[in-house]
Structure formats: structure tokens, C-alpha cells
Design an enzyme around this catalytic site. Structure first.
Site, mmCIF file in Angstrom:
data_model
loop_
_atom_site.group_PDB
_atom_site.id
_atom_site.type_symbol
_atom_site.label_atom_id
_atom_site.label_comp_id
_atom_site.label_asym_id
_atom_site.label_seq_id
_atom_site.Cartn_x
_atom_site.Cartn_y
_atom_site.Cartn_z
ATOM 1 N N VAL A 206 -24.439 5.238 -29.895
ATOM 2 C CA VAL A 206 -24.909 5.885 -28.669
ATOM 3 C C VAL A 206 -26.329 5.396 -28.396
ATOM 4 C CG1 VAL A 206 -25.388 8.059 -27.509
ATOM 5 C CG2 VAL A 206 -23.476 7.902 -29.115
ATOM 6 N N ASP B 130 -13.486 18.624 -33.980
ATOM 7 C CA ASP B 130 -14.626 18.014 -34.669
ATOM 8 C C ASP B 130 -15.920 18.728 -34.294
ATOM 9 O OD1 ASP B 130 -15.708 16.243 -36.485
ATOM 10 O OD2 ASP B 130 -16.111 14.699 -34.996
ATOM 11 N N GLY C 50 -21.780 6.217 -35.078
ATOM 12 C CA GLY C 50 -20.614 6.864 -35.665
ATOM 13 C C GLY C 50 -19.534 5.861 -35.993
ATOM 14 N N PHE D 271 -16.813 5.267 -34.478
ATOM 15 C CA PHE D 271 -16.226 4.601 -33.324
ATOM 16 C C PHE D 271 -17.235 3.774 -32.542
ATOM 17 C CE2 PHE D 271 -13.217 8.254 -33.704
ATOM 18 C CZ PHE D 271 -12.138 7.491 -34.085
ATOM 19 N N GLY D 272 -18.513 3.810 -32.924
ATOM 20 C CA GLY D 272 -19.505 3.034 -32.198
ATOM 21 C C GLY D 272 -20.866 3.700 -32.230
#
Length: 445
Positions: A143, A254, A138, A140-141
């Protein structure tokens, strides 16, 4: 016995008093040389001065040490606390004036039982963040799937070092879900902050996210209508908990198919609270200049005016409900003529009495027509243009679990239309954020 006075004067340093003192005592006067007396006084004066200087020096050192320790403790406390700002336009947590809200957050920050993972443990569990272990990516980073030494599987969310809002999202997510306990919310196991690394550790859910089922031609048949209805009700209960039953009112902001995870039994787990906001008990809505979220799921008042409330999540839930029923994304084009999204397409079918034609064909004939039709109507009630017309999540849960008559939905807002030059948006499966800073595209976990 008397002693001659001249004999006593001859004894320079060996004076002897031969008189017997009475019980009450008697004053004795001694003549001493002035030079010797001066030397004696000078010596004693230096000793007292030295002692006073030593005491003063020790006192100063002790005070400096005490001040230094207090300063260090204060700074450590400040560094350890999660940053909360009062600027809604800065895409950060709101400033909470309510004392109960602050006490709740402070309690989370002070919770020594909340596990802190060592970076070496995370690296070993994810095989140094191997691409083979990556579950999704995503704005932001990423997973990753991880395996601890005790055999426990975990999901590791590693925030990007280059994300401008990554720190705020990290703090937000830890603060909000550290102590939220509900079976329809994903459970956080701990976190890791070391150097530039900021990592969240979650329970691992092997069936990944809902979008990997409902939008996949091969997997969508795995979910019959009974299971889809359970998923819909689970999402509704999870959002209701955030809005009403948790100690603080939380707006997710979200909610979408990729942020709904499924466990082994395909039970619903709402995840990703990086964009969530806390409301005080008496707060109804808030305004922000920083619009974050996913195109296709944002309510019109939020996307266009920056206004968000519990009704913003209701809108997102309505979109998600309709996507589950149809197996289609809201951002896809459904007409040969002017572009239209899923909501507009369903509304047209509803007006013409053909709503049942939009049902996912993979359901076959296993569904209950009345139940599906009722869910379509609930979805249309949730996506009405004006927030005041939409039901609350408590009403939604009631409507899903009862067969009472439903009100007729009003025309929804059509603000997320695709155009002929937005092929990238369609191929990106509608998961791009509306603002240029945050990208919330997520692959199935």
C-alpha cells in the site's frame, strides 16, 4: 393501308407496324433470327447469375461480420465480469443462487460511474511506487501513499504480480465494497487494471492503522479511554452494518488491529475486504478447505474445521476489543510457566477478580472503571469457545450502549498459544496467516 408481305420479309432488321392499335391493344408477333435470339438469352442469363452471386456474397460477408461482432461483444462482456466460482475450497467467492445477490453484484459490475484510474496517473501520484511512499506491505502486495494532480491524497493498494490469490482478492474487494456506504468502512475511490497491474485506490487516512497506536509505547498515550471507547463502538457498528444492515450479508474474516484505519479525527474505518465472503439472506454458515486469516484473531471452529459465520467476526471483534483495552497482542506470552495468550491471561484474571489489573497503564486514572469492566466482560463473551454462545453484533452494540446486566462468560478457547520455538511469530507481531499461501502481515498505513 396494306403492306405487301414479301416486302416485309425483305426488311431484315427494320420492321415497321403500320397498323393502328385499338384502345384494348393488339398482340404483335415478330420473327427473329434464332442465332441472334440465343445470343440475347445467353447475355441476360449471365447478368442475372452475376447479380445473384453478388447478392449472395454480400449476404455472407454481412452475416460473418454480424457473428464476429456478437462474439466480440460476448467475449468482452465475459472478460469484463468479475470471476465468481462456486468452490469454497478454492478461496474464491461463493456461488450465489439468490437472485437479489446476483442482481446486486451485476449492478456493481455495470456501474459506469465507478472510476477507473490510468496507470500513468497512479505512477505519477506514487512517484513510481517509491519505497518512501510505502505505507504497508502484505501477502497480496503493498500500500502506497499517493498525491493526485488536483492535490487529493490517496492510498494505493498494488497487488503483487507473484501472488497466487491476488486476482481473486482484487476482484473480491472491488465487488464487495464498491457500493458499501457506511462511515465506519473505508471508502474505495476507484481501481486500475492495466497489463499485469491490478490496483485499488482508497481514501487516504493520515493516522494509519489502529495497531500503530495501541501497540506503540509512544503513541498509545494519545488515546484516552473516551477515544478508545469510541473506536470500539465504531468497529462494532461497522461490523454490524456488514452482517445485518447492508443489502448483502458480508463476513469480513480478517478483522484485526492493522485492518482498522483511523482518519484525521481518529474515527474508525474498517478496511481490507480481500478475504470477505458474501452470505445469502438465509445462509447461516459456510465451510472452506482454504483457511485464510491472521493467527490470534480466528475463531476456533474456523481455524480447526474451516467453518465460518457471523460469529467468526464476533470472535475477532472480541480479541480486538481486549487488545484495545490492554494494549497487548493476543499472541504474546503472559506467564513464566506454560505459554498462554492474552485471552487466557485475561480469563485467569477475570476468574480471580483481578481483571482491572490488565488495563493499559497508559490510561492512567482517566477511565471509568465500570465501563472498562463491562467492555472486558463483553470481550470475553465474544471469544467463547462455542459459536452459539457468542452474541451477535447487534447484541454487542446494544450491550456497549446500555447498562443492562450482562451474562457470565463461559471459558474461551485457547488455540493460539505461542511456544518456545515460535519466536518469529511473536516478533512478527502475530500477523502471519495460518495457511502457507496467504500472508497478511501489514505495517501501519
Amino acid at each position: 393501308m396494306r403492306v405487301r408481305e414479301d416486302w416485309m420479309l425483305d426488311m431484315a432488321w427494320d420492321l415497321v407496324d403500320v397498323r393502328t392499335f385499338s384502345d384494348e391493344g393488339q398482340d404483335l408477333y415478330i420473327r427473329v433470327d434464332a442465332v441472334v435470339l440465343a445470343q440475347y438469352d445467353k447475355k441476360n442469363g449471365l447478368t442475372r447469375k452475376t447479380r445473384m452471386l453478388a447478392i449472395l456474397g454480400i449476404s455472407v460477408v454481412v452475416m460473418v461480420l454480424a457473428v464476429s461482432i456478437v462474439y466480440w461483444l460476448v467475449m468482452r462482456n465475459k472478460m469484463g465480469k468479475w470471476k465468481i466460482t462456486d468452490s469454497y475450497g478454492a478461496c474464491s467467492l461463493p456461488n450465489l443462487e439468490d437472485s437479489s445477490s446476483r442482481s446486486y453484484l451485476d449492478g456493481i459490475r455495470r456501474d459506469s460511474n465507478f472510476p477507473v484510474f490510468d496507470l500513468k496517473t497512479i505512477i505519477a501520484a506514487t512517484d513510481n511506487f517509491s519505497v518512501a511512499n510505502r505505507l504497508g506491505k502484505g501477502g497480496f502486495g503493498s500500500v502506497y501513499k499517493g498525491l493526485l494532480q488536483n492535490g487529493m491524497e490517496i492510498a494505493v493498494k498494488r497487488l503483487s504480480k507473484y501472488s497466487k490469490q491476488g486476482i481473486e482478492q482484487f476482484e473480491n474487494e472491488v465487488v464487495l465494497i464498491a457500493k458499501l456506504q457506511h462511515k465506519n468502512l473505508v471508502r474505495i475511490l476507484g481501481y486500475c487494471v492495466q497489463g499485469e497491474e491490478k490496483i485499488l485506490v482508497y481514501e487516504y487516512l493520515p493516522n494509519k492503522s489502529l495497531d500503530s497506536f495501541i501497540f506503540d509505547e509512544a503513541k498509545r498515550s494519545w488515546l484516552d479511554w473516551g477515544k478508545k471507547f469510541e473506536i470500539i463502538c465504531g468497529i462494532a457498528r461497522g461490523i454490524l452494518y456488514l452482517h445485518q444492515d447492508s443489502r448483502l450479508r458480508i463476513i469480513h474474516r480478517d478483522l484485526k488491529a492493522s485492518n482498522v484505519l483511523l482518519d484525521t479525527a481518529l474515527n474508525t474505518k474498517i478496511s481490507d475486504f480481500g478475504m470477505a465472503r458474501i452470505f445469502r439472506g438465509d445462509q447461516i454458515e459456510a465451510n472452506t478447505n482454504c483457511i485464510v486469516g491472521t493467527s490470534g484473531y480466528m475463531s476456533p471452529e474456523y481455524a480447526m474445521q474451516g467453518l465460518f459465520s457471523i460469529k467468526s467476526d464476533v470472535f475477532s471483534f472480541g480479541v480486538l476489543l481486549l487488545e484495545i483495552i490492554t494494549g497487548k497482542r493476543n499472541t504474546n506470552n503472559y506467564h513464566n510457566g506454560p505459554p498462554s495468550n492474552l485471552i487466557e491471561h485475561i480469563w485467569d484474571q477475570w476468574i480471580e477478580g483481578k481483571a482491572m489489573e490488565i488495563i493499559d497503564p497508559s490510561l492512567g486514572e482517566t477511565y471509568l472503571a465500570n465501563e472498562v469492566s463491562r467492555c472486558i466482560q463483553i470481550g470475553l463473551l465474544c471469544v467463547q469457545e462455542h459459536a452459539t454462545d457468542r452474541p451477535t453484533m447487534s447484541v454487542v452494540v446494544f450491550m456497549l450502549s446500555n447498562v443492562t446486566p450482562l451474562p457470565s462468560p463461559k471459558r474461551p478457547a485457547f488455540i493460539f498459544k505461542s511456544t518456545s520455538n515460535t519466536k518469529d511469530q511473536t516478533t512478527n507481531e502475530g500477523a502471519n496467516s495460518i495457511n502457507e499461501i496467504t500472508v497478511t502481515k501489514m505495517d501501519g498505513r
